[in-house]
Design a protein around this motif. Structure first.
Motif, PDB file in Angstrom:
ATOM      1  N   LEU A  20       0.825  -1.219   0.000  1.00 57.37           N
ATOM      2  CA  LEU A  20       0.000   0.000   0.000  1.00 57.37           C
ATOM      3  C   LEU A  20       0.856   1.264   0.000  1.00 57.37           C
ATOM      4  CD1 LEU A  20      -2.969   1.169   0.344  1.00 57.37           C
ATOM      5  CD2 LEU A  20      -2.366   1.429   2.757  1.00 57.37           C
ATOM      6  N   THR A  21       0.545   2.177  -0.904  1.00 56.93           N
ATOM      7  CA  THR A  21       1.109   3.528  -0.895  1.00 56.93           C
ATOM      8  C   THR A  21      -0.042   4.474  -0.580  1.00 56.93           C
ATOM      9  OG1 THR A  21       2.723   2.930  -2.571  1.00 56.93           O
ATOM     10  CG2 THR A  21       2.325   5.282  -2.250  1.00 56.93           C
ATOM     11  N   LEU A  22       0.190   5.417   0.354  1.00 59.17           N
ATOM     12  CA  LEU A  22      -0.906   6.266   0.810  1.00 59.17           C
ATOM     13  C   LEU A  22      -0.389   7.663   1.089  1.00 59.17           C
ATOM     14  CD1 LEU A  22      -3.937   6.136   1.615  1.00 59.17           C
ATOM     15  CD2 LEU A  22      -3.195   5.553   3.929  1.00 59.17           C
ATOM     16  N   PHE A  23      -1.215   8.661   0.831  1.00 59.97           N
ATOM     17  CA  PHE A  23      -0.832  10.039   1.109  1.00 59.97           C
ATOM     18  C   PHE A  23      -1.925  10.715   1.940  1.00 59.97           C
ATOM     19  CE2 PHE A  23      -3.623  12.033  -2.063  1.00 59.97           C
ATOM     20  CZ  PHE A  23      -3.842  10.984  -2.935  1.00 59.97           C
ATOM     21  N   GLU A  60      -7.479  -1.139   3.182  1.00 64.57           N
ATOM     22  CA  GLU A  60      -6.855  -0.409   2.072  1.00 64.57           C
ATOM     23  C   GLU A  60      -7.885   0.442   1.329  1.00 64.57           C
ATOM     24  OE1 GLU A  60      -6.313  -3.635   2.724  1.00 64.57           O
ATOM     25  OE2 GLU A  60      -4.238  -3.489   3.412  1.00 64.57           O
ATOM     26  N   ALA A 115      -8.746   3.437   3.380  1.00 65.73           N
ATOM     27  CA  ALA A 115      -7.642   4.403   3.344  1.00 65.73           C
ATOM     28  C   ALA A 115      -7.679   5.241   2.075  1.00 65.73           C
ATOM     29  CB  ALA A 115      -6.302   3.667   3.463  1.00 65.73           C
ATOM     30  N   MET A 116      -8.019   4.614   0.953  1.00 64.68           N
ATOM     31  CA  MET A 116      -8.089   5.388  -0.292  1.00 64.68           C
ATOM     32  C   MET A 116      -9.282   6.345  -0.269  1.00 64.68           C
ATOM     33  SD  MET A 116      -5.331   4.503  -1.597  1.00 64.68           S
ATOM     34  CE  MET A 116      -5.451   5.527  -3.067  1.00 64.68           C
ATOM     35  N   ALA A 159      -8.011   9.227   1.760  1.00 68.49           N
ATOM     36  CA  ALA A 159      -7.015  10.038   1.047  1.00 68.49           C
ATOM     37  C   ALA A 159      -7.693  10.974   0.046  1.00 68.49           C
ATOM     38  CB  ALA A 159      -6.003   9.133   0.339  1.00 68.49           C
TER      39      ALA A 159
END
Lengths: 223, 223
Positions: A66-69, B98, B101-102, B105
């Motif tokens: 997972l990449t998250l900002f 996940e 989280a998106m 974001a």
């Protein structure tokens, strides 16, 4: 902490937004490592960081695949994944509809009432002097008035309960720490200190081990 | 919908923030009633509304014993309580770390990249003319540039998936609807229409029954 399975946090600990994420990782007891970006060289806008975050801001994280900002999205993710697994403090209260709603409401109060005022004061009094720029007193005065007004509502609330969302510490409180940490190192600390309930709340937050540990990573020179 | 157990929404449906809450109530299939506040008379700052929301903003809701403010906090609460109970669309995805989280974001992207640009354009082109004030073209031009820049990142993303957080509609998408609804009634609709993937996304959102129903409550006069 670091390690093979550690959460990678891209940014700089001096950033109040990065600090929020680090406090959540500490509260959750999660392993992490900070991978410093060279903000002076605008590394946040380099292609390798834009691949993590299309808007070129910090922090961003990588956790396995997972990449998250965005610091709040990361904070929620970290708390959901690691606090639940590791027995860290329940800073989201998602098991209780009404408590979770109050956490969310005070996160939004931070975003729309607190941050728009305090961020200007900290930018002018702390961040601009760090890079050798002069502060603009008119901007400070305008936003000091707005912060004082917001803190009046906070003080009334914090006379009725220990933390913003209730008698439990939450992400809503932690989201206030990064900028307040810097404010308290300027003469505008008086805005907090003149409100007894806000001052007591700030002292409770400052005493948390996670907050102390992350504050130690932030620049501490007297302004 | 209204009724004894209906959620009371205080505000005005013309507000993009109120509209977000109403769309969530519609998506969740919850009973609600809108209790109009007289914004021209600054009723939002009257003591009876400050008791609901110490910052005097709209919307605020009452749901049984709970009083809550801030559109995003209300939206999350409504979706958690009523979608889960009533089989409405799963717009938070909190059952999947996940995906949730998106969603978070892209809610933050709306708050920090999209809203700061589009809100100025809509204020200048729609809301100020509604009250007889002239628009400031310099403000519009500045923020049209910022919105165009943000939409470039959106367009790249929406070339890879149908909605912002993934191939599922979420609160992150709905949070964009209120202001975009008004933008599309100005000449700056071109900023959306010039990006094929953004345009297709907007058309998918606009076709949702909940969005159509709430849009019908918002002022529709051509600007």
């Amino acid at each position: 902490m670091a390690g093979g399975g550690a959460v990678k946090v891209y940014g700089a600990a001096a950033s109040p937004y990065v600090a929020t994420v680090l406090m959540c990782l500490e509260e959750a007891g999660a392993a992490y490592e900070v991978i410093h970006l060279d903000m002076a060289a605008r590394e946040q806008n380099a292609p390798h960081h834009l691949a993590r975050n299309p808007f070129g801001t910090i922090p961003a994280i990588e956790d396995g695949e997972l990449t998250l900002f965005k610091s709040r999205a990361i904070s929620r993710y970290v708390l959901r994944k690691y606090s639940n697994a590791g027995g860290g403090a329940d800073l989201l209260r998602e098991g209780n509809l009404e408590e979770a709603a109050m956490v969310d409401a005070w996160l939004e109060a931070e975003a729309h009432q607190y941050h728009p005022a305090i961020s200007h004061i900290v930018r002018q009094c702390v961040f601009l002097p760090m890079i050798g720029s002069a502060r603009d007193q008119r901007v400070i005065d305008e936003h000091a008035g707005k912060l004082r007004e917001a803190l009046r509502a906070y003080d009334a609330l914090l006379g009725e309960r220990a933390y913003l969302a209730g008698d439990f510490v939450s992400l809503a409180d932690l989201a206030h720490v990064g900028f307040t940490h810097y404010l308290m190192r300027t003469e505008y600390a008086a805005l907090v200190e003149e409100r007894a309930n806000v001052k007591a709340w700030w002292e409770r937050l400052s005493a948390r081990p996670a907050v102390k540990k992350v504050a130690a990573l932030m620049p501490t020179a007297d302004i």
